[in-house]
Design a protein around this motif. Sequence first.
Motif, PDB file in Angstrom:
ATOM      1  N   ALA B 202       0.840  -1.207   0.000  1.00 44.30           N
ATOM      2  CA  ALA B 202       0.000   0.000   0.000  1.00 44.30           C
ATOM      3  C   ALA B 202       0.872   1.253   0.000  1.00 44.30           C
ATOM      4  O   ALA B 202       0.550   2.248  -0.659  1.00 44.30           O
ATOM      5  CB  ALA B 202      -0.933  -0.015   1.208  1.00 44.30           C
ATOM      6  N   ALA B 203       1.986   1.218   0.732  1.00 43.19           N
ATOM      7  CA  ALA B 203       2.865   2.391   0.798  1.00 43.19           C
ATOM      8  C   ALA B 203       3.436   2.714  -0.584  1.00 43.19           C
ATOM      9  O   ALA B 203       3.543   3.883  -0.970  1.00 43.19           O
ATOM     10  CB  ALA B 203       4.001   2.136   1.784  1.00 43.19           C
ATOM     11  N   ARG B 204       3.793   1.673  -1.350  1.00 45.17           N
ATOM     12  CA  ARG B 204       4.319   1.908  -2.707  1.00 45.17           C
ATOM     13  C   ARG B 204       3.267   2.590  -3.568  1.00 45.17           C
ATOM     14  O   ARG B 204       3.547   3.519  -4.322  1.00 45.17           O
ATOM     15  CB  ARG B 204       4.749   0.590  -3.332  1.00 45.17           C
ATOM     16  CG  ARG B 204       5.996   0.032  -2.650  1.00 45.17           C
ATOM     17  CD  ARG B 204       6.416  -1.306  -3.235  1.00 45.17           C
ATOM     18  NE  ARG B 204       7.478  -1.859  -2.422  1.00 45.17           N
ATOM     19  CZ  ARG B 204       7.495  -3.095  -1.923  1.00 45.17           C
ATOM     20  NH1 ARG B 204       6.494  -3.928  -2.168  1.00 45.17           N
ATOM     21  NH2 ARG B 204       8.500  -3.505  -1.197  1.00 45.17           N
ATOM     22  N   LYS B 205       2.040   2.105  -3.446  1.00 48.17           N
ATOM     23  CA  LYS B 205       0.966   2.693  -4.255  1.00 48.17           C
ATOM     24  C   LYS B 205       0.689   4.134  -3.824  1.00 48.17           C
ATOM     25  O   LYS B 205       0.440   5.002  -4.666  1.00 48.17           O
ATOM     26  CB  LYS B 205      -0.287   1.828  -4.150  1.00 48.17           C
ATOM     27  CG  LYS B 205      -0.093   0.476  -4.860  1.00 48.17           C
ATOM     28  CD  LYS B 205      -1.151  -0.520  -4.448  1.00 48.17           C
ATOM     29  CE  LYS B 205      -0.975  -1.845  -5.172  1.00 48.17           C
ATOM     30  NZ  LYS B 205      -1.811  -2.903  -4.552  1.00 48.17           N
ATOM     31  N   MET B 206       0.735   4.384  -2.525  1.00 48.43           N
ATOM     32  CA  MET B 206       0.486   5.752  -2.056  1.00 48.43           C
ATOM     33  C   MET B 206       1.609   6.698  -2.484  1.00 48.43           C
ATOM     34  O   MET B 206       1.368   7.890  -2.697  1.00 48.43           O
ATOM     35  CB  MET B 206       0.316   5.777  -0.530  1.00 48.43           C
ATOM     36  CG  MET B 206      -0.956   5.116  -0.022  1.00 48.43           C
ATOM     37  SD  MET B 206      -2.501   5.693  -0.809  1.00 48.43           S
ATOM     38  CE  MET B 206      -2.549   7.410  -0.274  1.00 48.43           C
ATOM     39  N   THR B 207       2.821   6.179  -2.605  1.00 50.29           N
ATOM     40  CA  THR B 207       3.931   6.990  -3.121  1.00 50.29           C
ATOM     41  C   THR B 207       3.591   7.483  -4.524  1.00 50.29           C
ATOM     42  O   THR B 207       3.750   8.666  -4.852  1.00 50.29           O
ATOM     43  CB  THR B 207       5.216   6.132  -3.185  1.00 50.29           C
ATOM     44  OG1 THR B 207       5.467   5.593  -1.896  1.00 50.29           O
ATOM     45  CG2 THR B 207       6.413   6.948  -3.641  1.00 50.29           C
ATOM     46  N   ILE B 208       3.085   6.572  -5.340  1.00 46.48           N
ATOM     47  CA  ILE B 208       2.725   6.923  -6.720  1.00 46.48           C
ATOM     48  C   ILE B 208       1.541   7.895  -6.740  1.00 46.48           C
ATOM     49  O   ILE B 208       1.588   8.940  -7.399  1.00 46.48           O
ATOM     50  CB  ILE B 208       2.397   5.644  -7.525  1.00 46.48           C
ATOM     51  CG1 ILE B 208       3.651   4.756  -7.635  1.00 46.48           C
ATOM     52  CG2 ILE B 208       1.849   5.999  -8.907  1.00 46.48           C
ATOM     53  CD1 ILE B 208       3.402   3.371  -8.220  1.00 46.48           C
ATOM     54  N   LEU B 209       0.487   7.588  -5.984  1.00 46.67           N
ATOM     55  CA  LEU B 209      -0.712   8.439  -6.004  1.00 46.67           C
ATOM     56  C   LEU B 209      -0.425   9.839  -5.466  1.00 46.67           C
ATOM     57  O   LEU B 209      -0.914  10.837  -6.007  1.00 46.67           O
ATOM     58  CB  LEU B 209      -1.847   7.811  -5.188  1.00 46.67           C
ATOM     59  CG  LEU B 209      -2.475   6.539  -5.758  1.00 46.67           C
ATOM     60  CD1 LEU B 209      -3.633   6.084  -4.868  1.00 46.67           C
ATOM     61  CD2 LEU B 209      -2.972   6.753  -7.185  1.00 46.67           C
ATOM     62  N   SER B 210       0.368   9.929  -4.392  1.00 41.23           N
ATOM     63  CA  SER B 210       0.603  11.261  -3.822  1.00 41.23           C
ATOM     64  C   SER B 210       1.529  12.082  -4.714  1.00 41.23           C
ATOM     65  O   SER B 210       1.365  13.297  -4.831  1.00 41.23           O
ATOM     66  CB  SER B 210       1.123  11.156  -2.386  1.00 41.23           C
ATOM     67  OG  SER B 210       2.243  10.316  -2.323  1.00 41.23           O
TER      68      SER B 210
END
Lengths: 428, 428
Positions: B202-210
């Motif tokens: 989830a943290a990897r995905k949030m890095t991309i989204l943010s």
Amino acid sequence: MKPVKVGLLGLGTVGTGVVRIVEGHQEDLQNQTGSPIVIDKILVQDASKSRAVNIDPGKLTEDPWDIIHDPDISVIVEVMGGIELTKGYILEALARGKHVITANKDLMALHGPEILAAAQEHGCDVLYEASVAGGIPIIRTLVEGFSSDRITKIMGIVNGTTNYILTKMTQEGTVYSEALAEAQQLGYAEADPTSDVEGLDAARKMTILSTLGFRSNVALEDVDVKGISSVSREDILYAGRLGYVVKLLGIAESQDDFISVSVQPTMVKHSHPLASVNGVFNAVYVFGEAVGETMFYGAGAGEMPTATSIVADLVAVVKNLKLGVNGKQALLTYKLKKLKTDEQISSKYFMLLHVDDRAGVLAKITQAFAECEVSLESVLQQPNASITEAEIIIITHDASKAAVTKVLDAFKQMDVVKNIRSVYRVEG
Amino acid sequence: MKPVKVGLLGLGTVGTGVVRIVEGHQEDLQNQTGSPIVIDKILVQDASKSRAVNIDPGKLTEDPWDIIHDPDISVIVEVMGGIELTKGYILEALARGKHVITANKDLMALHGPEILAAAQEHGCDVLYEASVAGGIPIIRTLVEGFSSDRITKIMGIVNGTTNYILTKMTQEGTVYSEALAEAQQLGYAEADPTSDVEGLDAARKMTILSTLGFRSNVALEDVDVKGISSVSREDILYAGRLGYVVKLLGIAESQDDFISVSVQPTMVKHSHPLASVNGVFNAVYVFGEAVGETMFYGAGAGEMPTATSIVADLVAVVKNLKLGVNGKQALLTYKLKKLKTDEQISSKYFMLLHVDDRAGVLAKITQAFAECEVSLESVLQQPNASITEAEIIIITHDASKAAVTKVLDAFKQMDVVKNIRSVYRVEG
């Protein structure tokens, strides 16, 4: 850097929002497009009227041609509404090589193909994200996000007014007329609410969404429309007991390239993502063969959400200007439109009947279903203290619309059926 | 028409889906792009292995360079996973002018800026819609749909495995270990579930989204991560009683250009749109200054949903090829990254404490909150039959993370506080 000059047709609620975003987010817009974006001229009905935003009065004009014939203006943003007159302005703007962004669902539902063809002819962009579901970028999603998929179903809560009324009726037990009056007081419904409550507004939006989703030119007259004015408190109560909520749904379906589009009050199962979309919010549920279930939720109207979509379209047009590719991304509606017949349209149905309270009646009713080859999921007969008759509540299995019509016609011929109180499509 | 030749790196679940869609939807893809799209070569580990789809064995190769060095191949679709080796292939492909589509969130979260810079240098597209939330076109939505808005909050249920586990615990009262075991049996969780359950995925995905939402290069190490392995049945029960559900949320916030990004189990109010996202489904909630609340819901993983996003990216690349504008739409992360301090990060919190069951204890506890300037929304002290101590349940008003840490440090020094059972962020 040479600024991109924009002409704004209309300075009502949404037009004001467009001015606010273009001015307030200027730095962000420049960072994304590489150009300053300037709203250069604004068409208003009365240039002397006071405004909600600070605007150089020199920008206001009461003459549309002052904008449309201005060679320095390269993009027209149309938020004035109206159909025939507005279409004339837009076609003339396109003929002069101007790109057009519109929030006008009525215009796009009625004359979309003509306008898009003119855009293609003149190498111009016509974008209209704001015409459906306000701030939800559903048009981009259908055209680009799902370009690889085959969409088989689009169900939308695309009218905030009716969703507000139905939510009120569901959550507080209000009757229709009171909920409507309240919506009018709050400014969610017009003084003449016909277009909203009779489903016409939703039908226009479904025309646009189904055209994009199915890549086939769906016309407004292809949409089968029923509004919410006959939805009773009783219907909502029964729906609740059976685990459903009543929503005004636009439903577009495609099967083997045969399509059907309708707008109607529908019983939606509690567990369905659309069931919890309440108040003035909009949501569009999209089912694709590959992607499966998806849903897109947000504000369906209002100054700033609608303006967000318009200015996102403006960013897209300005990027295209920089790349020199305007007018090249037009959607091809390359599929021949084939409409489903009533035999091909299939769903579950809810029915509430008042019948004579005597032996053999239920047998007659169920016999009628059997003869029309409609099978039943559940049947409940119960006394109703407020009427002299018995009450029968039926949920069918999937049945064709033709067969259900046949059943209802049979009921109308039966002495024992006193009243077909309500019939709803069932989803979820 | 000259076909566009694609090289596919990897033929696992998602790669197979890509082949299915490109072959099965060929006519639609041609209608949209004007070109046949052909998967010309496929990198596999073992060319002799039998496959779930019919593939000309002549297309299979075990040598990546056979694809990357092939001058006829203009687009690379990377679905093999892995980081360093894969990065090398992608950079080499870009250096040779090939466009790249990847579903690799690990790679994009760690090396996104380097890869996107290489793409820009060589005039190539790099698209990665499938890297976050499978079939939901959330990257397009953030970059294009909300280009005009200022996004202030992104909250995502972006890991299906943990959402399945928490849904199971919530709906059936299952304990964590059992729910995890079941997720493993069903193939929703890996044999080593660390990356999912500890929140790293989830943290990897949030890095991309943010990065996309805030237009600023957020790095993986900027994300504050906590997983779900310590979520107890008791926590979920208390959450339910108070009107909340426990969800693993990625939360990215931006205020005056100061940002914070975290992943943590969070109590989400029942009425919040994210609360009803259950099972392996994903959803991303986006709040924009102008657009307000929006949410995008769909399948977060799986062969066909993920392949839908990849092939939609392929359509975009092929359209760009036709227009000659590849590499021109790269996102500019033009904002300097400024991270919030713990003093600036603010939210409501839930706490469950076990304390000595004697006079004056509650006064001491509330005094500690007051000294740290954390005000309380609700406090409940009750006996708990299964323990000798009393139980205190607290929900705070909005408080800074720094102040809450100070309160918790104070509790650790107090004799009367026997156990800080749990602390959750609260949303909605």
